[in-house]
Structure formats: structure tokens, C-alpha cells
Scaffold this motif. Structure first.
Motif, PDB file in Angstrom:
ATOM      1  N   ILE A  38      -6.349  34.518 -39.063  1.00  0.00           N
ATOM      2  CA  ILE A  38      -6.161  34.962 -37.675  1.00  0.00           C
ATOM      3  C   ILE A  38      -5.192  34.063 -36.909  1.00  0.00           C
ATOM      4  CG2 ILE A  38      -7.299  35.397 -35.465  1.00  0.00           C
ATOM      5  CD1 ILE A  38      -8.008  37.609 -37.314  1.00  0.00           C
ATOM      6  N   ARG A  84      -4.595  42.069 -38.712  1.00  0.00           N
ATOM      7  CA  ARG A  84      -5.503  41.470 -37.718  1.00  0.00           C
ATOM      8  C   ARG A  84      -6.582  42.458 -37.283  1.00  0.00           C
ATOM      9  NH1 ARG A  84      -5.460  40.889 -31.970  1.00  0.00           N
ATOM     10  NH2 ARG A  84      -6.359  38.911 -31.310  1.00  0.00           N
ATOM     11  N   LEU A 105      -1.713  34.946 -37.905  1.00  0.00           N
ATOM     12  CA  LEU A 105      -1.351  36.288 -37.425  1.00  0.00           C
ATOM     13  C   LEU A 105      -1.113  36.259 -35.914  1.00  0.00           C
ATOM     14  CD1 LEU A 105      -3.977  38.290 -39.509  1.00  0.00           C
ATOM     15  CD2 LEU A 105      -1.500  38.380 -39.822  1.00  0.00           C
ATOM     16  N   ASN A 106      -1.989  35.580 -35.202  1.00  0.00           N
ATOM     17  CA  ASN A 106      -1.800  35.491 -33.751  1.00  0.00           C
ATOM     18  C   ASN A 106      -0.452  34.871 -33.415  1.00  0.00           C
ATOM     19  OD1 ASN A 106      -4.306  36.600 -33.334  1.00  0.00           O
ATOM     20  ND2 ASN A 106      -5.274  34.751 -32.570  1.00  0.00           N
ATOM     21  N   SER A 128     -10.875  35.547 -41.439  1.00  0.00           N
ATOM     22  CA  SER A 128     -10.692  34.875 -40.147  1.00  0.00           C
ATOM     23  C   SER A 128      -9.753  33.682 -40.261  1.00  0.00           C
ATOM     24  CB  SER A 128     -12.040  34.430 -39.574  1.00  0.00           C
ATOM     25  OG  SER A 128     -12.741  33.649 -40.506  1.00  0.00           O
ATOM     26  N   TYR A 144       1.572  42.938 -39.053  1.00  0.00           N
ATOM     27  CA  TYR A 144       0.691  41.832 -38.663  1.00  0.00           C
ATOM     28  C   TYR A 144      -0.508  42.342 -37.857  1.00  0.00           C
ATOM     29  CZ  TYR A 144       4.323  38.445 -39.991  1.00  0.00           C
ATOM     30  OH  TYR A 144       5.245  37.694 -40.690  1.00  0.00           O
ATOM     31  N   GLU A 145      -0.239  43.248 -36.943  1.00  0.00           N
ATOM     32  CA  GLU A 145      -1.334  43.801 -36.136  1.00  0.00           C
ATOM     33  C   GLU A 145      -2.330  44.564 -37.013  1.00  0.00           C
ATOM     34  OE1 GLU A 145      -2.180  43.806 -32.845  1.00  0.00           O
ATOM     35  OE2 GLU A 145      -0.402  43.563 -31.605  1.00  0.00           O
ATOM     36  N   TYR A 149     -10.915  42.626 -37.560  1.00  0.00           N
ATOM     37  CA  TYR A 149     -11.864  42.854 -36.467  1.00  0.00           C
ATOM     38  C   TYR A 149     -12.664  44.135 -36.645  1.00  0.00           C
ATOM     39  CZ  TYR A 149     -10.006  38.880 -33.900  1.00  0.00           C
ATOM     40  OH  TYR A 149      -9.659  37.611 -33.527  1.00  0.00           O
TER      41      TYR A 149
END
Lengths: 647, 207
Positions: free
Chosen positions: B118, B101, B121-122, B115, B97-98, B105
Motif C-alpha cells: 500500500i 490498491r 502504491l499510494n 497491505s 496502481y489504483e 481494500y
């Protein structure tokens, strides 16, 4: 499309083919981060480069570091086009001009600087712009001795334009790398030799205004360097700090003014500097090129003595004299080669390429004079492009397209950390690439990165651990009271990219153990007063984390990079350490020992830390780890650096 | 008239060069994407998940707008992450996941590619970290950990896109009009570069 377009596009295509795919070692991460945030980099901060870099970050292609690396490829290609134009103007020979370009393009230092995130290609372009313009002025001067008044006015106007451009570019140079300023000395000499009439007062005033206009790009530092902007490697809150950053006074004796005023002392080192410079040129171009160099220099001296003096002075200033200031002693270490020899001398290599082009032209003329019709046409054309064969060498030592080491190691450093950890990073490669990954990429935002605590500059230290973000999670790290930090550290939340050294500043407070590719820091027993502060059993935690880390990191990058990049090879030693530790973990009898045992010594090339020799019993489980560790060590122990091979 | 024709020719030349540059970049990135994607799929089939994550990440980093391979790479990574979560390999799921993400970015320009993913994912990242923090005794409960992580991830300290664009455009106008003034000497150019300089400083201050 004309030949200049073709030269530019072809060289650009070659550089893009080998361009770093992500952040590279050294300053790459810092420059990319500073450009993205419109922040400041290390002194002198290079605001011109950062603004150009920021422009390219808006390109919707690739990642941010890749886009900024395109700046290097672009200006290197523009510089090659300029060299082509200059040599063509001087010799009227396409082959000679092409030979200069191809020779320089494939030279080791020029090529490598063109495919990474760095400001030297931009610096070179500005220098070459001035060099080329003044070289042409001197070379045409003799042809205009008797001209009509109308032409004289036009020439006067042209000379004014040249003066104005020179002053403006000189101003811009102060906003990039300061070695660019050296070109003003031969330019001043060219002005004198061209016997230009003293300019009018109005012209002088306008020239000074244009110099200031270029210099004012440094206003960036004032407007973006203050503490309330998010990212700044150096803070600029007043004029004193502005002065310190601009003149690199922060570096003490290595600041621009100190080097310029004291660097010329020590007569004995001039000879060593000259030898170092010769070694750099010969490494990049081979001994054969000296023949062409002297042939070309001789022809230039006969054709136009002033032009010859201008070119030789430029070469000497950017060659032996710059070596005196930066590389005045015997080159002993790879660091000297890789950081200094490899970066500062590309202007000198460019001037050398121009002169060898004129030498090539002489050879071409000799062939034509010998009336070898077919040969005189064919041979120059073949030899003009022959240097491109050496791209094969660049594909094995400067193929940054294959180099993911820096990015992967930076990522893995953070990937293996437990949630809400703090990591202390040491050295440019750990700090800068950590900033890029964490601040630009927003990777593992739960981790606080503290940079080089021994630097004592709070703003530098907490770039990756901004109080605005982490103040509520790690309040203890913003005080200077170590005992407040102990409970968190005892829960295995403090790590580092270097071990705590016996003679280090933190030895009194902390001890460290190698954990995968990081070091786990623990408080010294004296500080752990409350048993409740201790986390789970150390051995149990250590084993668990080591096994977990093995699933998260990826060492294969260290077996697939075709670069002799000094720092990449250093960093790969860290993966060997992880693999060796895994081998130890799996050396227990329960994993079916094979009867073999090996003696292993771990050396972390990044921090210089070495563990004493120890024995590992080979088992079926740990054999792949040992083999891989060996492969990585061997692959990254190339006898090159390229320069070293030449010794 | 000759000047106008000359300018048009020059502008046409510059446009062709610019298109060629874009073409070269697209070629390079397309090759990178294809090469990395095929390696990623192969490693996925072999069960070499670590390598697969690495290769799919490279597909994302070689960002090309509207590239179908990026969508596929992202789906593979999300599939891997879900699989890891089901097997309770939370740290490996977190890595996936990181990775997605961060790739967004690191490839952002005017906007962050992907986006719309996001928030999802967050949420996943914060949930996994909250669970791990509770397990390690770093927070009292899941909500505290979740809120803490979301609090960090919700904030973006990047400079304003609008003011950054103003700063960049004004910077090039400043440089460009100074050079134009040197060659053409028209008063209007001097005025424009002064205004551009002020706009540049304004953009820098506000960004």
C-alpha cells in the motif's frame, strides 16, 4: 452425513456456482457498503441482514460483495432444506420432498434472488421457519388426542418453546424485511385451530419479552445511525428519525403502515392482483404444476383440513394479498416485473412448492397402487430430480457469475475522470455502486461523489464526498453559492452520470455534453465572467478526454454476461454511447471514409436521455467501434426479461 | 452422557458442513482465479492491455489466502503500470496502481491483503495525480498536489476491526443464547444473553 446435509450442500454448491462475483445492480452496493461500515441502508435499513453481512465480511475468501452474497446462497439453501424436511414429514416420501426442492431451486425468481446481494432469502428463511414449525404442530395434533400426563407435560413444554421461538423470530423479522410479519396471521390462525389452551400469564410475559428481544436488534439503528459514524444512507439522531426509518415513513404512501392500512382499498384491483400472482407462479413453475398443486391441495384437505387451511391462507396472504399491496395494477413495464414481481413473492412460491410436493406424493401413491413395481420406484425418483434440467435455463438468464457489468461500469465511470473531479450520481445503480467502489474499495479517492442532489438530504448527498476528507479540496461544494464553484467547473472538473435536462433543476446553472460514459457539466456562459476562469479550449479538451477514456474503459463485460438482468442491460447502453462517440470522432475524411454512412441514435437507458438521429461516415478507423456498439445493443436487447417471454 | 455424545456428534456434523462450505467456496474461487489469470496472460501476449488489467483484477477479487496466482497477477499489473509510466501513459498507469490498491481494500477482512504494497502504491498514485494536477493548473506545484493526495489516501474511516469483531461475536452470542434458553431454560443462559446484548451494543458504539 445425512440427507438434509446433502440437500443443503448440493443446493449451496449450485448457488455458489452462479453467485455474483462482485457487486450486483440494484441495492447490492448500498447493502455491501452499509454492512462493511456497520452503517444504515435505505429504510427500514435491515439491521439483522447487515449484522449477518458484517459477519461474513470477515471471511478471508473472495471480495466483500461476494462474501455478502454468500448470505443469500446460505439462507436459500437452508430454506430448501427446511422445505425438504417439511414435505418429508408430511408425506414420508423422499421423492416428493426432493421434487419440491428441485422445482423451487430452479424457479426463476427463487434462483435469481439466491445468487445476488439481497435480503429476501433471509426473510424467506425466517418465514419458512415459522411456517414449518406451525405446519408440523397442526399435522401432529390429531395424533396426540389420548396421551398420558407425562407426555402432556412434555407437549405443553414443546408448545411453549414453539410460542417462544415464534415470538423471538417475529421480533427478528421486524429487523429485516417487513413482509415477514405477514406470516404471523396464519400462525395466529394455526394457534386457534390447534385449540391450544390459553397460555399462562408467565408464559405470555416471557413471550412478549422474547418478542422484544428480537425487536431489539433494531437498536443497531440507534447505535450506528448517528451522524458521527462515517457511512449512513439514512441518519438516525432521535426517536422520530428512528420511527421514520423503521416504518419507512420516509417513503410517504409506500411506508409500511400506510401500505398496511390503505393498501386494501380499491376492490377492483383484487382481481388484477390475483391475475398478476397467477402469472408470476405460472412463469416460475409452468402450467403443468397447477395439476400437482390441486392434487396436493385436495389430498391435504382430506388428510388434515386445518393444515390445508393454514397452508392455503399462507399462500393467499403472500400471493394475491401481497400482490394487492405491491402489484395491484396491470404489469406493463419491465421495472414492475423486475423489481416487484421478481422479489416479493418467493415466500408464496415456497408454499406453492410444498403443496406441489404433496401432489407429487399422490401421483407416487397412485403408481404404487397400480402395482407397477419398477415404474412406481423408478419414475418418482427420475421426476424428483428432473426439474434440475432447467438449470440450463438459469445458466442463460440468471448466470450472475458472468455478470461484471455493474462493477466495471462503476469503475469506468470514475477511471475516466481527471484528478480532483466531482461527479454527481443519479439513480441507485450509479449511487450505490459508486459508494461501494469509492468508500469500501477506496478507488479514486481524489474524486468527490455527490449523490442525487435533488434529494435535498445533505447526509445522503455527501456520503461519497465527506467534508472531513474533501473539505479542503472542494470547499466551494459545501456552500450553496454556485458562483464560487464556477472556476473549478470551468476547468472541466464537474461531471454527472445523467445529463442536465432542459427542464431540470440545474438547467439555469449548467449545461452538459456526453463525454464517453459520463456527462461533462459546464457552467452556463452567464456565470463565466472572468476569462481566466475558462480552462483550455473546449474542443481540444473534449477530444483529448474522449481518446483517453477509450484507453481506460472496458466494454467487453456487456458481451459476456448471461443474465437478463434489467439494470445490466440498461447500463450497457452507456458503453454503446461511448463507442458511437468514438465512431464520430474517427469519421473525419483523414481516416479514409469507405463511402458508407450510418444513421445513429443514441439513447442512454440509464438516464432516459436520447440524442437526435445523426449520421456517421464509416471509416476504416471507426468501423470496429460501430460494430461493437451494434453488438452490445443487440446483445442487451434480449426479448427477455424472463417474465416477458411468458406473455 | 448421551447428551454429551449427542452434542459431540452434532458438533462434528457442523464442522464437516462448515468444511464442505469452505471447500465449495475455494473451488469456485480457484476456478475463477485460474480462468481469469489465463485470460489475462493471453490478453497480455496479444497486447490487449485493457482486457489484461480487467482479468488480473478479477484474479485479485477472487481472493484466496496464499494464492500464488494473486502474486503473479499483481506483478503483471505492476509491470504494466511501470511500462505505461515509461511511455508517459500516466492515466493508464494510474488505472493499474489504483486497481491493485482497490483490490486490496475490497478483499480485506481482519487485515488488508497485500497491505505491505500500500505505501508504494499510494506513493505512485499520489505522484501521478500530482503531475496531472500541476499540468491542469489545479495545484501550484508537485508537492502541493502530492501532499493533498497522500492526505486523502492515508486516512482510513473503516470501523475498528477489534470492536467490529466484538459486535459480531456478541451479536451471535445474543441470538444463540436466547435460542438456547428457549430450549434449555437455564438461568445462566439468560444472564449470558443479557451480557451479550450489552457487549453487542458496546461493540456497535465503539466500532
Amino acid at each position: 452425513m445425512n440427507r438434509y446435509h446433502l440437500i443443503f450442500l448440493l443446493s449451496f454448491a449450485i448457488f455458489i456456482c452462479f453467485l455474483t462475483p462482485d457487486v450486483n445492480t440494484g441495492d447490492g452496493g448500498e447493502l455491501a457498503t452499509a454492512a462493511w461500515f456497520l452503517g444504515t441502508a435505505h429504510p427500514s435499513s435491515y439491521p439483522l441482514y447487515l449484522m449477518i453481512g458484517k459477519t461474513f465480511t470477515f471471511l478471508p475468501l473472495g471480495n466483500i460483495a461476494f462474501r455478502i452474497a454468500i448470505v443469500s446462497a446460505l439462507f436459500s439453501s437452508l430454506s430448501l432444506t427446511l422445505i425438504y424436511w417439511l414435505v418429508l414429514r408430511l408425506t414420508t416420501s423422499n421423492s416428493a420432498a426432493l421434487f419440491s426442492v428441485t422445482s423451487l431451486l430452479v424457479s426463476y425468481s427463487y434462483f435469481t434472488q439466491s445468487v445476488v446481494v439481497k435480503f429476501y432469502p433471509l426473510n424467506l428463511f425466517l418465514i419458512l421457519l415459522l411456517f414449518s414449525l406451525w405446519a408440523i404442530l397442526i399435522s401432529v395434533k390429531r395424533q396426540v388426542s389420548s396421551i398420558e400426563r407425562q407426555d402432556q407435560i412434555s407437549i405443553q413444554r414443546r408448545n411453549e418453546q414453539l410460542l417462544y421461538m415464534t415470538m423471538f423470530i417475529a421480533g427478528l423479522i421486524t429487523a429485516n424485511h417487513h413482509t415477514g410479519i405477514i406470516i404471523l396471521c396464519p400462525v395466529a390462525l394455526a394457534w386457534i385451530m390447534a385449540k391450544e389452551h390459553p397460555p399462562k400469564l408467565k408464559t405470555v410475559l416471557i413471550a412478549i419479552a422474547l418478542l422484544l428481544s428480537g425487536f431489539l436488534v433494531n437498536a443497531y439503528l440507534i447505535f450506528r445511525g448517528s451522524s458521527h459514524h462515517f457511512f449512513n444512507a439514512v441518519h438516525i439522531n432521535n426517536f422520530t428519525e428512528f420511527h421514520e426509518v423503521l416504518t419507512r415513513a420516509i417513503y410517504g404512501g409506500s411506508g409500511t403502515i400506510d401500505v398496511a392500512t390503505h393498501g386494501f382499498q380499491g376492490i377492483a384491483s383484487y382481481w388484477q392482483s390475483f391475475k398478476n400472482f397467477l402469472s408470476i407462479v405460472t412463469s416460475n413453475f409452468s402450467s403443468f404444476y397447477w395439476l400437482l398443486f390441486f392434487t396436493g391441495a385436495f389430498w391435504l384437505a382430506r388428510k388434515n383440513l386445518k393444515l390445508f387451511i393454514f397452508m392455503i391462507v399462507s399462500l393467499l396472504l403472500y400471493g394475491p394479498l401481497l400482490a394487492k399491496l405491491t402489484l395491484g395494477s396491470e404489469i406493463k413495464s419491465e421495472i414492475d416485473y423486475y423489481i416487484v414481481a421478481h422479489q416479493y413473492f418467493i415466500p408464496a412460491l415456497s408454499f406453492f412448492a410444498v403443496i406441489i410436493g404433496t401432489g407429487f406424493y399422490q401421483v407416487e401413491r397412485m403408481l404404487k397402487a397400480a402395482r407397477l413395481k419398477l415404474l412406481s420406484t423408478l419414475l418418482p425418483a427420475i421426476f424428483a430430480i428432473f426439474p434440475l434440467v432447467f438449470i440450463v435455463s438459469r445458466a442463460t438468464d440468471s448466470n450472475f457469475r458472468t455478470n461484471f457489468v455493474q462493477y466495471q461500469i462503476a469503475k469506468d465511470t470514475y477511471s475516466i475522470l481527471p484528478s480532483d473531479s466531482v461527479i454527481m450520481t443519479f439513480g441507485d445503480n450509479a449511487i450505490y455502486q459508486g459508494w461501494y467502489l469509492k468508500l469500501v474499495g477506496r478507488y479514486r479517492e481524489d474524486v468527490c461523489q455527490i449523490s442525487s442532489p435533488s434529494q435535498k438530504k445533505i447526509d445522503w448527498m455527501f456520503q461519497g464526498c465527506n467534508k472531513k476528507i474533501y473539505g479542503s479540496i472542494f470547499p466551494m461544494f459545501y456552500s450553496s453559492n454556485f458562483t464560487e464553484m464556477v472556476p473549478m467547473i470551468a476547468k472541466y472538473r464537474l461531471y454527472g452520470t445523467d445529463p442536465v435536462k432542459d427542464t431540470g433543476a440545474y438547467n439555469k446553472y449548467l449545461s452538459s455534453s456526453t463525454l464517453s460514459i459520463d456527462y461533462l457539466y459546464m457552467p452556463q456562459a452567464a456565470f463565466v465572467k472572468n476569462r481566466n476562469q475558462r480552462g483550455e479550449n473546449f474542443d481540444s479538451f473534449f477530444r483529448k478526454r474522449q481518446l483517453e477514456a477509450d484507453k481506460l474503459i472496458n466494454c467487453s463485460v456487456c458481451l459476456s454476461h448471461f443474465t437478463d438482468d434489467f439494470f445490466s442491460r440498461q447500463l450497457c447502453s452507456i458503453y454503446s454511447i461511448h463507442l458511437t462517440n468514438m465512431a464520430r470522432l474517427y469519421s473525419d475524411r483523414s481516416y479514409h471514409r469507405t463511402g458508407e454512412k450510418v444513421k445513429v441514435q443514441i439513447k442512454d437507458m440509464r438516464s432516459g436521455y436520447s440524442q437526435p438521429l445523426f449520421t456517421v461516415y464509416v471509416t476504416e478507423k471507426n468501423r470496429p467501434y460501430l460494430e461493437r456498439a451494434t453488438h452490445i445493443s443487440r446483445f442487451n436487447q434480449w426479448p427477455i426479461l424472463y417474465f416477458r417471454e411468458k406473455e | 452422557m448421551a447428551d454429551i455424545v449427542f452434542s459431540r456428534k452434532r458438533i462434528k456434523g457442523i464442522c464437516i458442513i462448515a468444511l464442505c462450505i469452505i471447500g465449495i467456496l475455494l473451488l469456485r474461487l480457484s476456478f475463477d482465479q485460474l480462468h481469469s489469470y489465463s485470460n489475462g496472460v493471453e490478453d497480455l501476449k496479444k497486447g490487449n492491455y485493457n482486457n489484461a488489467v480487467m482479468y488480473f483484477e478479477r484474479v485479485l477479487h477472487a481472493h484466496i489466502p496464499f494464492s500464488p496466482l494473486e502474486g503473479k497477477a499483481k506483478n503483471h499489473l505492476i509491470g504494466l503500470a511501470s511500462g505505461f509510466e515509461k511511455e508517459r501513459e500516466y492515466e493508464q498507469a494510474l488505472l493499474c496502481y489504483e486497481t491493485i490498491r482497490t483490490s486490496g481494500y475490497l478483499t480485506r477482512h481482519f487485515l488488508v491483503p497485500g497491505s505491505k504494497d500500500i505505501p508504494f502504491l499510494n506513493d505512485r498514485i499520489a505522484s501521478i495525480k500530482a503531475q496531472l494536477l500541476v499540468k491542469d493548473g489545479m495545484v501550484k506545484d508537485f508537492k502541493e498536489g502530492y501532499d493533498q493526495q497522500m492526505g486523502i489516501m492515508d486516512k482510513d474511516y473503516s470501523p475498528s476491526v477489534f470492536w467490529s469483531l466484538v459486535a459480531v461475536a456478541a451479536f451471535w452470542a445474543y441470538i444463540g443464547f436466547i435460542v438456547l434458553w428457549i430450549f434449555k431454560r437455564r438461568a445462566i443462559y439468560a444472564c449470558v444473553f443479557c451480557l451479550a446484548f450489552i457487549a453487542w451494543l458496546t461493540g456497535l458504539y465503539m466500532a
